[in-house]
Design a protein around this motif. Structure first.
Motif, PDB file in Angstrom:
ATOM      1  N   MET A   1       0.847  -1.184   0.000  1.00  0.00           N
ATOM      2  CA  MET A   1       0.000   0.000   0.000  1.00  0.00           C
ATOM      3  C   MET A   1       0.884   1.237   0.000  1.00  0.00           C
ATOM      4  N   THR A   2       0.594   2.172  -0.882  1.00  0.00           N
ATOM      5  CA  THR A   2       1.381   3.390  -1.002  1.00  0.00           C
ATOM      6  C   THR A   2       1.032   4.363   0.118  1.00  0.00           C
ATOM      7  N   VAL A   3       2.052   4.950   0.703  1.00  0.00           N
ATOM      8  CA  VAL A   3       1.880   5.939   1.752  1.00  0.00           C
ATOM      9  C   VAL A   3       1.509   7.274   1.113  1.00  0.00           C
ATOM     10  N   HIS A   4       0.498   7.929   1.674  1.00  0.00           N
ATOM     11  CA  HIS A   4       0.041   9.225   1.159  1.00  0.00           C
ATOM     12  C   HIS A   4       0.577  10.321   2.070  1.00  0.00           C
ATOM     13  N   ILE A   5       1.411  11.196   1.509  1.00  0.00           N
ATOM     14  CA  ILE A   5       2.045  12.268   2.275  1.00  0.00           C
ATOM     15  C   ILE A   5       1.518  13.615   1.816  1.00  0.00           C
ATOM     16  N   LEU A   6       1.114  14.421   2.787  1.00  0.00           N
ATOM     17  CA  LEU A   6       0.633  15.766   2.532  1.00  0.00           C
ATOM     18  C   LEU A   6       1.748  16.751   2.849  1.00  0.00           C
ATOM     19  N   VAL A   7       2.068  17.605   1.883  1.00  0.00           N
ATOM     20  CA  VAL A   7       3.092  18.631   2.077  1.00  0.00           C
ATOM     21  C   VAL A   7       2.439  19.993   1.852  1.00  0.00           C
ATOM     22  N   PRO A   8       2.096  20.696   2.939  1.00  0.00           N
ATOM     23  CA  PRO A   8       1.551  22.046   2.782  1.00  0.00           C
ATOM     24  C   PRO A   8       2.669  22.995   2.357  1.00  0.00           C
ATOM     25  N   MET A   9       2.365  23.863   1.400  1.00  0.00           N
ATOM     26  CA  MET A   9       3.379  24.807   0.931  1.00  0.00           C
ATOM     27  C   MET A   9       2.811  26.208   0.898  1.00  0.00           C
ATOM     28  N   ASP A  10       3.683  27.179   1.182  1.00  0.00           N
ATOM     29  CA  ASP A  10       3.269  28.583   1.177  1.00  0.00           C
ATOM     30  C   ASP A  10       4.147  29.440   0.280  1.00  0.00           C
ATOM     31  N   HIS A  21      12.857  17.526   1.192  1.00  0.00           N
ATOM     32  CA  HIS A  21      13.047  16.537   2.260  1.00  0.00           C
ATOM     33  C   HIS A  21      12.047  15.389   2.110  1.00  0.00           C
ATOM     34  N   ALA A  22      10.787  15.724   1.919  1.00  0.00           N
ATOM     35  CA  ALA A  22       9.752  14.691   1.806  1.00  0.00           C
ATOM     36  C   ALA A  22      10.014  13.776   0.616  1.00  0.00           C
ATOM     37  N   LEU A  23      10.367  14.348  -0.515  1.00  0.00           N
ATOM     38  CA  LEU A  23      10.644  13.548  -1.708  1.00  0.00           C
ATOM     39  C   LEU A  23      11.856  12.655  -1.522  1.00  0.00           C
ATOM     40  N   SER A  24      12.860  13.153  -0.827  1.00  0.00           N
ATOM     41  CA  SER A  24      14.077  12.373  -0.583  1.00  0.00           C
ATOM     42  C   SER A  24      13.852  11.235   0.403  1.00  0.00           C
ATOM     43  N   MET A  25      13.064  11.506   1.424  1.00  0.00           N
ATOM     44  CA  MET A  25      12.872  10.522   2.492  1.00  0.00           C
ATOM     45  C   MET A  25      11.815   9.467   2.161  1.00  0.00           C
ATOM     46  N   HIS A  26      10.919   9.766   1.237  1.00  0.00           N
ATOM     47  CA  HIS A  26       9.811   8.854   0.924  1.00  0.00           C
ATOM     48  C   HIS A  26       9.677   8.671  -0.585  1.00  0.00           C
ATOM     49  N   PRO A  27      10.659   8.019  -1.208  1.00  0.00           N
ATOM     50  CA  PRO A  27      10.681   7.950  -2.677  1.00  0.00           C
ATOM     51  C   PRO A  27       9.513   7.182  -3.306  1.00  0.00           C
ATOM     52  N   ASP A  28       8.847   6.321  -2.564  1.00  0.00           N
ATOM     53  CA  ASP A  28       7.762   5.538  -3.153  1.00  0.00           C
ATOM     54  C   ASP A  28       6.381   6.002  -2.718  1.00  0.00           C
ATOM     55  N   ALA A  29       6.301   7.178  -2.149  1.00  0.00           N
ATOM     56  CA  ALA A  29       5.030   7.677  -1.613  1.00  0.00           C
ATOM     57  C   ALA A  29       4.205   8.388  -2.676  1.00  0.00           C
ATOM     58  N   ARG A  30       2.974   8.602  -2.331  1.00  0.00           N
ATOM     59  CA  ARG A  30       2.065   9.459  -3.102  1.00  0.00           C
ATOM     60  C   ARG A  30       2.075  10.814  -2.419  1.00  0.00           C
ATOM     61  N   PHE A  31       2.308  11.881  -3.166  1.00  0.00           N
ATOM     62  CA  PHE A  31       2.440  13.214  -2.576  1.00  0.00           C
ATOM     63  C   PHE A  31       1.305  14.133  -3.024  1.00  0.00           C
ATOM     64  N   THR A  32       0.745  14.830  -2.046  1.00  0.00           N
ATOM     65  CA  THR A  32      -0.210  15.890  -2.337  1.00  0.00           C
ATOM     66  C   THR A  32       0.364  17.185  -1.780  1.00  0.00           C
ATOM     67  N   ILE A  33       0.458  18.188  -2.641  1.00  0.00           N
ATOM     68  CA  ILE A  33       0.929  19.510  -2.239  1.00  0.00           C
ATOM     69  C   ILE A  33      -0.310  20.362  -2.023  1.00  0.00           C
ATOM     70  N   ILE A  81       3.450  14.557  -8.438  1.00  0.00           N
ATOM     71  CA  ILE A  81       2.721  15.080  -7.287  1.00  0.00           C
ATOM     72  C   ILE A  81       1.307  15.463  -7.713  1.00  0.00           C
ATOM     73  N   GLU A  82       0.429  15.495  -6.727  1.00  0.00           N
ATOM     74  CA  GLU A  82      -0.909  16.036  -6.914  1.00  0.00           C
ATOM     75  C   GLU A  82      -0.902  17.409  -6.253  1.00  0.00           C
ATOM     76  N   VAL A 103      -4.778  10.768   4.349  1.00  0.00           N
ATOM     77  CA  VAL A 103      -3.361  11.105   4.418  1.00  0.00           C
ATOM     78  C   VAL A 103      -2.723  10.266   5.528  1.00  0.00           C
ATOM     79  N   ASP A 104      -1.538   9.725   5.261  1.00  0.00           N
ATOM     80  CA  ASP A 104      -0.830   8.912   6.249  1.00  0.00           C
ATOM     81  C   ASP A 104       0.172   9.710   7.066  1.00  0.00           C
ATOM     82  N   GLN A 105       0.687  10.807   6.499  1.00  0.00           N
ATOM     83  CA  GLN A 105       1.676  11.621   7.191  1.00  0.00           C
ATOM     84  C   GLN A 105       1.664  13.027   6.602  1.00  0.00           C
ATOM     85  N   ILE A 106       1.951  14.007   7.466  1.00  0.00           N
ATOM     86  CA  ILE A 106       2.100  15.394   7.035  1.00  0.00           C
ATOM     87  C   ILE A 106       3.555  15.779   7.216  1.00  0.00           C
ATOM     88  N   VAL A 107       4.143  16.378   6.193  1.00  0.00           N
ATOM     89  CA  VAL A 107       5.508  16.905   6.297  1.00  0.00           C
ATOM     90  C   VAL A 107       5.384  18.411   6.089  1.00  0.00           C
TER      91      VAL A 107
END
Length: 140
Positions: A1-10, A21-33, A81-82, A103-107
């Motif tokens: 199962m793919t981990v879903h990571i939320l990265v809030p950006m401003d 950092h998030a992309l480097s640490m979780h190369p197989d994750a699904r990312f939502t910005i 990314i989404e 979401v599984d984790q917030i960075v």
């Protein structure tokens, strides 16, 4: 199962560093910005001078620019990314998005405010950390 990571950006340099950092640490994750449009940041005088529609247009343009930068960073890491935009209080919107979208984790980035500044202004990262239903990584 793919981990879903939320990265809030401003749009800040810290937010870009956080995405790296998030992309480097979780190369197989699904990312939502997530970009939260916070109209409270806009002064009442700006609304009166420019108008609410113009402020909304500017906020949407900022979101598009931010997403283009985020997509470029993701391409450098060979990731996709989404991107999502929401309107409201940043910490509340981030937590709500995490709750509603599996979401599984917030960075999130920390802007390194002093203790007095955090008392006076609050800290989005601190508030998200306290209220999030999932683990939160704060990047400094």
């Amino acid at each position: 199962m793919t981990v879903h990571i939320l990265v809030p950006m401003d749009g800040s340099p810290m937010a870009k560093q956080t995405l790296e950092h998030a992309l480097s640490m979780h190369p197989d994750a699904r990312f939502t910005i997530l970009y939260v449009i916070d109209y409270i940041e806009e002064s009442y005088s700006a609304r009166a001078l420019v108008g609410a529609d113009k402020l909304q247009e500017r906020a949407e343009e900022r979101a598009e620019e931010l997403f283009e930068e985020a997509e470029e960073i993701a391409r450098e890491h060979s990731e996709e990314i989404e991107t999502r935009t929401t309107v409201g209080d940043p910490s509340r919107e981030i937590v709500a998005y995490a709750e509603e979208h599996d979401v599984d984790q917030i960075v999130i980035g920390s802007h390194g405010r002093s203790p007095m500044s955090r008392i006076l202004l609050g800290s989005v990262a601190e508030d998200v950390t306290r209220r999030a239903p999932v683990p939160v990584t704060v990047v400094r």
